[in-house]
Design a protein around this motif. Structure first.
Motif, PDB file in Angstrom:
ATOM      1  N   MET A   1       0.824  -1.185   0.000  1.00  0.00           N
ATOM      2  CA  MET A   1       0.000   0.000   0.000  1.00  0.00           C
ATOM      3  C   MET A   1       0.876   1.258   0.000  1.00  0.00           C
ATOM      4  N   GLU A   2       1.909   1.248   0.826  1.00  0.00           N
ATOM      5  CA  GLU A   2       2.760   2.432   0.918  1.00  0.00           C
ATOM      6  C   GLU A   2       3.526   2.685  -0.381  1.00  0.00           C
ATOM      7  N   GLN A   3       3.906   1.623  -1.083  1.00  0.00           N
ATOM      8  CA  GLN A   3       4.614   1.787  -2.345  1.00  0.00           C
ATOM      9  C   GLN A   3       3.728   2.448  -3.394  1.00  0.00           C
ATOM     10  N   ASN A   4       2.429   2.184  -3.338  1.00  0.00           N
ATOM     11  CA  ASN A   4       1.491   2.731  -4.316  1.00  0.00           C
ATOM     12  C   ASN A   4       0.938   4.089  -3.917  1.00  0.00           C
ATOM     13  N   GLU A   5       1.303   4.572  -2.744  1.00  0.00           N
ATOM     14  CA  GLU A   5       0.745   5.823  -2.248  1.00  0.00           C
ATOM     15  C   GLU A   5       0.981   7.007  -3.184  1.00  0.00           C
ATOM     16  N   PRO A   6       2.163   7.172  -3.801  1.00  0.00           N
ATOM     17  CA  PRO A   6       2.328   8.303  -4.725  1.00  0.00           C
ATOM     18  C   PRO A   6       1.358   8.257  -5.911  1.00  0.00           C
ATOM     19  N   CYS A   7       1.123   7.074  -6.439  1.00  0.00           N
ATOM     20  CA  CYS A   7       0.148   6.939  -7.541  1.00  0.00           C
ATOM     21  C   CYS A   7      -1.257   7.247  -7.047  1.00  0.00           C
ATOM     22  N   PHE A   8      -1.568   6.760  -5.874  1.00  0.00           N
ATOM     23  CA  PHE A   8      -2.876   6.994  -5.281  1.00  0.00           C
ATOM     24  C   PHE A   8      -3.097   8.491  -5.048  1.00  0.00           C
ATOM     25  N   ASP A   9      -2.071   9.167  -4.550  1.00  0.00           N
ATOM     26  CA  ASP A   9      -2.165  10.611  -4.325  1.00  0.00           C
ATOM     27  C   ASP A   9      -2.384  11.353  -5.636  1.00  0.00           C
ATOM     28  N   ALA A  10      -1.724  10.911  -6.705  1.00  0.00           N
ATOM     29  CA  ALA A  10      -1.892  11.553  -8.009  1.00  0.00           C
ATOM     30  C   ALA A  10      -3.322  11.390  -8.522  1.00  0.00           C
ATOM     31  N   ILE A  11      -3.897  10.230  -8.316  1.00  0.00           N
ATOM     32  CA  ILE A  11      -5.292   9.994  -8.728  1.00  0.00           C
ATOM     33  C   ILE A  11      -6.231  10.894  -7.934  1.00  0.00           C
ATOM     34  N   ARG A  12      -6.010  10.958  -6.622  1.00  0.00           N
ATOM     35  CA  ARG A  12      -6.853  11.809  -5.775  1.00  0.00           C
ATOM     36  C   ARG A  12      -6.725  13.268  -6.170  1.00  0.00           C
ATOM     37  N   ALA A  13      -5.515  13.709  -6.485  1.00  0.00           N
ATOM     38  CA  ALA A  13      -5.279  15.109  -6.827  1.00  0.00           C
ATOM     39  C   ALA A  13      -5.955  15.487  -8.134  1.00  0.00           C
ATOM     40  N   GLY A  14      -6.173  14.511  -9.017  1.00  0.00           N
ATOM     41  CA  GLY A  14      -6.816  14.778 -10.293  1.00  0.00           C
ATOM     42  C   GLY A  14      -8.262  15.221 -10.137  1.00  0.00           C
ATOM     43  N   GLY A  15      -8.903  14.802  -9.050  1.00  0.00           N
ATOM     44  CA  GLY A  15     -10.263  15.240  -8.748  1.00  0.00           C
ATOM     45  C   GLY A  15     -11.359  14.534  -9.518  1.00  0.00           C
ATOM     46  N   SER A  16     -11.026  13.706 -10.492  1.00  0.00           N
ATOM     47  CA  SER A  16     -12.074  13.063 -11.275  1.00  0.00           C
ATOM     48  C   SER A  16     -12.493  11.702 -10.725  1.00  0.00           C
ATOM     49  N   HIS A  17     -11.863  11.274  -9.640  1.00  0.00           N
ATOM     50  CA  HIS A  17     -12.193   9.985  -9.008  1.00  0.00           C
ATOM     51  C   HIS A  17     -12.477  10.217  -7.525  1.00  0.00           C
ATOM     52  N   PRO A  18     -13.724  10.506  -7.163  1.00  0.00           N
ATOM     53  CA  PRO A  18     -14.023  10.821  -5.761  1.00  0.00           C
ATOM     54  C   PRO A  18     -13.980   9.615  -4.821  1.00  0.00           C
ATOM     55  N   ASP A  19     -14.169   8.405  -5.337  1.00  0.00           N
ATOM     56  CA  ASP A  19     -14.227   7.235  -4.468  1.00  0.00           C
ATOM     57  C   ASP A  19     -12.949   6.962  -3.680  1.00  0.00           C
ATOM     58  N   PRO A  20     -11.753   7.171  -4.252  1.00  0.00           N
ATOM     59  CA  PRO A  20     -10.559   6.908  -3.433  1.00  0.00           C
ATOM     60  C   PRO A  20     -10.508   7.727  -2.143  1.00  0.00           C
ATOM     61  N   ASP A  21     -11.095   8.925  -2.152  1.00  0.00           N
ATOM     62  CA  ASP A  21     -11.100   9.722  -0.924  1.00  0.00           C
ATOM     63  C   ASP A  21     -11.862   9.031   0.194  1.00  0.00           C
ATOM     64  N   SER A  22     -12.881   8.251  -0.147  1.00  0.00           N
ATOM     65  CA  SER A  22     -13.665   7.587   0.882  1.00  0.00           C
ATOM     66  C   SER A  22     -12.885   6.448   1.543  1.00  0.00           C
TER      67      SER A  22
END
Length: 57
Positions: A1-22
């Motif tokens: 999970m920690e290794q993928n965190e930068p990719c996850f943060d990039a997806i969240r920052a894009g704003g077009s995928h609200p579900d990861p925030d939940s």
């Protein structure tokens, strides 16, 4: 999970995928490992039971 965190943060920052925030709380993963384990175990046991039913019937 920690290794993928930068990719996850990039997806969240894009704003077009609200579900990861939940799935996060204050930027940390809010996953209940016991619940995930039980869910996976139940699926595994269901599969084994199905295989036993198929071979014993």
């Amino acid at each position: 999970m920690e290794q993928n965190e930068p990719c996850f943060d990039a997806i969240r920052a894009g704003g077009s995928h609200p579900d990861p925030d939940s799935a996060t709380t204050d930027g940390a993963f809010g996953l209940d490992l016991d619940a995930l384990f039980e869910f996976g175990l139940q699926r595994t046991l269901d599969g084994i039971a199905s295989m036993i039913d198929e071979t014993s019937g």
